[in-house]
Design a protein around this motif. Structure first.
Motif, PDB file in Angstrom:
ATOM      1  N   HIS A   1      -8.077   0.628   2.461  1.00  0.00           N
ATOM      2  CA  HIS A   1      -7.161   1.433   1.646  1.00  0.00           C
ATOM      3  C   HIS A   1      -7.391   2.917   1.869  1.00  0.00           C
TER       4      HIS A   1
ATOM      5  N   ASP B   1      -5.863  -3.414  -6.824  1.00  0.00           N
ATOM      6  CA  ASP B   1      -5.375  -4.372  -5.841  1.00  0.00           C
ATOM      7  C   ASP B   1      -6.003  -5.727  -6.139  1.00  0.00           C
TER       8      ASP B   1
ATOM      9  N   THR C   1       0.820  -1.213   0.000  1.00  0.00           N
ATOM     10  CA  THR C   1       0.000   0.000   0.000  1.00  0.00           C
ATOM     11  C   THR C   1       0.854   1.264   0.000  1.00  0.00           C
TER      12      THR C   1
HETATM   13 MG    MG Z   1      -2.915  -4.877   0.639  1.00  0.00          MG
END
Ligand code: MG
Ligand code: ADP
Length: 730
Positions: free
Chosen positions: A327, A403, A297
């Motif tokens: 996120h 992702d 991230t």
């Molecule tokens: Mg991740």
């Protein structure tokens, strides 16, 4: 008959059979004739019955002297016993769970049998052999002598015997419609059998060599299609343009210094590679691989920050709502000081953290967010699939970050890329992230010349997860241990390989006899083992909404913030006992997913059923905080292979190494590839051979260089299109 005709056109295939075929993914004539045998059994070399040797595989030929079925094992299973004799003697045959055998075979029938000789108390017998009846008109094969018998991957109710018959019939009526899609030059270069011959020989081979040659042809066909596809995509990508986003070194420095931790070298290197990508004038396509907890991230955030500060918008997409929120929280926190407007769009919950609000997060209507997005007032938009809806439009989308992207179809990706302002052939840069350790060899094959960044080191200070292989006798001790951890405020995962149990017959036949299932295990644990604890269940057949609900309830577990929990903080003391889930019993659906720092125990039932990379992934669900975590691998298999594999897990904490090892020990067919990327079996099997893969790639390149749009190869073009639809390369 036309190959694209549905199978219901075949005279002997009625509605029931159609349903069974559907389960195998067989809908058309073509699907059927491309349903290849798994292996062959050799009926050509007979042993005399009086000279059978225990524990060897043999074929015999003889007459049925006796045959009878009865119910055994508390009437749950059909037991069929027969005696077959040749001139030299007679031997007993035993079949379990195959009630239909007495319909097929009668006393007096001449048969071939092939199987393993077992030593019983009362003498030798053949255990569950395959058989073939020799009819009046000879064998069911063309050849005078019975040779190799194809054995298909069976489902419960479609036997190899029956499939063989039907495929033969279908081939006879459709053989004139088989069209070669491979270029002449390719067939020549690799010395491949032409299609009609290969199809016939793969089903009804004259010899094992011939069967092998046919398999090779199809494996190379698949590889060739993969490589051609990948190369074409690459060419397409080179023809499009992207915004050039200059690297702002002082900015990145400032960001890195603002972090509470020091970046690992692997993170630095990956970030650098991505920032270099962004400077290019054609859209890049980079995959950032790094296992769970490796810190992807923050790397993505660096790219997002650089892009946003250069005046372009960024879209970040994740497969689930929970992950998306995670996120948003994390990215917003890291970019807090950088005066950007970051919004969350999930379809259910929409939020914004605006520059003007000095870092405060507020609820904002979806409409408002969309409006701002079109105007370019949102720098970073984070969302689920909601992002690819038509209504979401960007002013100048510069970078898309996805992702766990293999959860998104190619179509969806295209939609997300579209809609950014600018010229028609301009698309944003793409960064995808995955925690699935794809061996480099596999990645390069399925992604072609895709750019790969790998985070292969974990942040310092992570505690190693204590991993143990547990045999059945150690089970109770583990349960006591779990109870203890839960008393300390922790949570546990228990993973089972199956959702529900199969019928007994299937269980025995497939060897899934004692495999724990989520539903049974949830019940057993809540009734017998942990009656005082709250146990929830999660599996792939639940609706996505339901799954999210359970997952987020489990993730919340306690009242504390995840940061505090990560630090092993004390918030859990304030936990809400009533609503807390102590144990989550799940299938491997939780493999890729949510961060539950408070979970400290991972139990994997029938661990030998999982791939190493998968086990490693599952293990990565715990150990996400500074608390000591534990992983228990339950197995009741004592085979050498199991031992070898589970030991690899104990020794290695490197997902990539494990994935390679899995490829080595179990072969690629077992590897997640098929499931995740839809790579056909045969191609998967040839991936181990790098030199071959490379040669095929070069060959595909040469063909495309001469004829980029495949104008002279309409059949190949068509084949490629169909192949693409079937296989999703994400
Ligand atoms: Mg991740
Ligand atoms: P993943 O690669 O699984 O997406 P994350 O990016 O969620 O991993 O990172 C996991 C945790 O590790 C986060 O809390 C993050 O802040 C932390 N982290 C990331 N990089 C480092 C680092 N270099 N040192 C210490 N902690 C880090």
């Amino acid at each position: 008959m036309d190959l694209s005709s549905p199978i219901e056109k075949v005279p002997r295939i009625g509605p029931t059979l159609q349903k069974r075929f559907k389960k195998l993914g067989i809908k058309t004539i073509k699907d059927l004739i491309y349903h290849f045998p798994q292996r062959y059994e050799d009926f050509s070399n007979f042993s005399k019955i009086n000279s059978l040797i225990p524990k060897t595989n043999v074929s015999i030929r003889g007459k049925i002297l006796e045959i009878k079925s009865s119910l055994a094992w508390r009437k749950r299973m059909t037991l069929t016993k027969a005696i077959i004799g040749d001139k030299s003697g007679a031997v007993k045959i035993v079949w379990f769970g195959k009630p239909y055998i007495t319909d097929n075979l009668q006393i007096g029938d001449e048969v071939f049998m092939t199987g393993k000789v077992s030593q019983g108390k009362k003498g030798l017998y053949l255990n569950n052999p395959s058989y073939e009846k020799i009819t009046e008109s000879g064998s069911p094969f063309d050849s005078k002598i019975i040779g190799l018998m194809p054995i298909y991957p069976e489902t419960e109710k479609l036997s190899s015997k029956w499939l063989r018959g039907i495929i033969r019939q279908v081939l006879a009526i459709s053989k004139n419609n088989l069209q070669e899609i491979l270029p002449e030059s390719f067939l020549k270069e690799f010395n491949l059998l032409p299609l009609p011959k290969a199809i016939w020989q793969i089903h009804f081979p004259d010899s094992l060599e011939s069967a092998e040659k046919s398999r090779k042809r199809f494996a190379l066909e698949e590889l060739f299609l993969i490589e051609t596809f990948v190369l074409k995509e690459r060419i397409k990508l080179l023809q499009t343009k992207a915004h050039q986003i200059p690297m702002d070194v002082p900015l990145i420095k400032r960001f890195v210094e603002s972090l509470a931790f020091k970046l690992t070298n692997a993170q630095r290197k990956s970030a650098w590679q991505i920032l270099k990508d962004l400077e290019k004038s054609h859209p890049t396509n980079r995959l950032l691989e790094g296992e769970v907890g490796s810190g992807k991230t923050v790397v993505a955030t660096i790219a997002a920050l650089n892009t946003a500060k250069a005046g372009f918008q960024v879209a970040i997409m994740a497969p689930t709502e929970i992950l998306t929120k995670q996120h948003f929280k994390e990215v917003a926190k890291m970019l807090f000081k950088f005066k950007l407007t970051i919004a969350l769009l999930t379809g259910k919950e929409d939020k914004i953290m605006a520059k003007k609000l000095k870092g405060e997060m507020i609820e904002a209507s979806r409409k408002k967010i969309l409006e701002k997005c079109i105007k370019g007032e949102i720098d970073i938009l984070i969302g689920t699939h909601a992002l690819i809806q038509d209504k979401v439009k960007f002013k100048n989308l510069g970078l898309v970050i996805i992702d766990e992207q293999h959860r998104f179809g190619i179509e969806q990706r295209a939609r997300l890329c579209r809609g950014s302002g600018g010229q028609a052939n301009e698309i944003p840069h793409l960064l995808s992230m995955t925690a699935t350790p794809i061996p480099r060899s596999l990645a390069l094959t399925i992604y072609g010349d895709l750019d790969l960044s790998i985070i292969d080191e974990l942040p310092v200070g992570r505690r190693k997860i204590i991993t143990k292989v547990v045999q059945p006798k150690g089970r109770q001790k583990v349960y006591d241990f779990i109870k203890n951890q839960i008393d300390l405020g922790k949570q546990a995962f228990i993973i089972c390989p199956r959702i529900e149990s199969q019928t007994t017959t299937y269980k025995i036949q497939s060897g899934w006899k004692d495999v724990k299932t989520v539903s049974e295990e949830t019940e057993r644990l809540s009734k017998e083992i942990f009656p005082d604890l709250k146990i929830a269940m999660l599996h792939g057949r639940m609706k996505p909404k339901e799954k999210e609900k359970i997952m987020s309830a489990f993730a919340k577990g306690y009242g504390g913030s995840s940061e505090a929990l990560r630090e092993g903080g004390r918030d859990f003391l304030a936990r809400d006992k009533k609503n807390k889930i102590d144990i989550l019993v799940a299938t491997s659906v939780i493999e890729v997913g949510i961060d539950v720092p408070n979970a400290s125990v991972m139990v994997i039932e029938s661990a030998d059923r999982f791939g190493l990379a998968q086990l490693h992934q599952l293990r990565g669900r715990v150990g996400r905080s500074s608390n000591q975590s534990y992983c228990f691998l339950f197995t009741d298999s004592s085979s050498q292979k199991t031992k070898q594999r589970l030991e690899a897990i104990l020794k290695s904490v490197d997902g990539f190494e494990l994935a390679e090892k899995d490829l080595e020990i179990r072969g690629p067919g077992e590897f997640g590839g098929k499931k995740q990327w839809g790579i056909p079996d045969l191609a998967m099997a040839s991936l181990k051979n790098f030199a071959l893969v490379e040669k095929v790639k070069q060959s595909a390149k040469a063909i495309l260089e001469k004829d980029p749009h495949l104008k002279q190869q309409p059949l190949l073009k068509q084949g490629l299109k169909k192949f693409q639809e079937k296989v999703h390369f994400e």
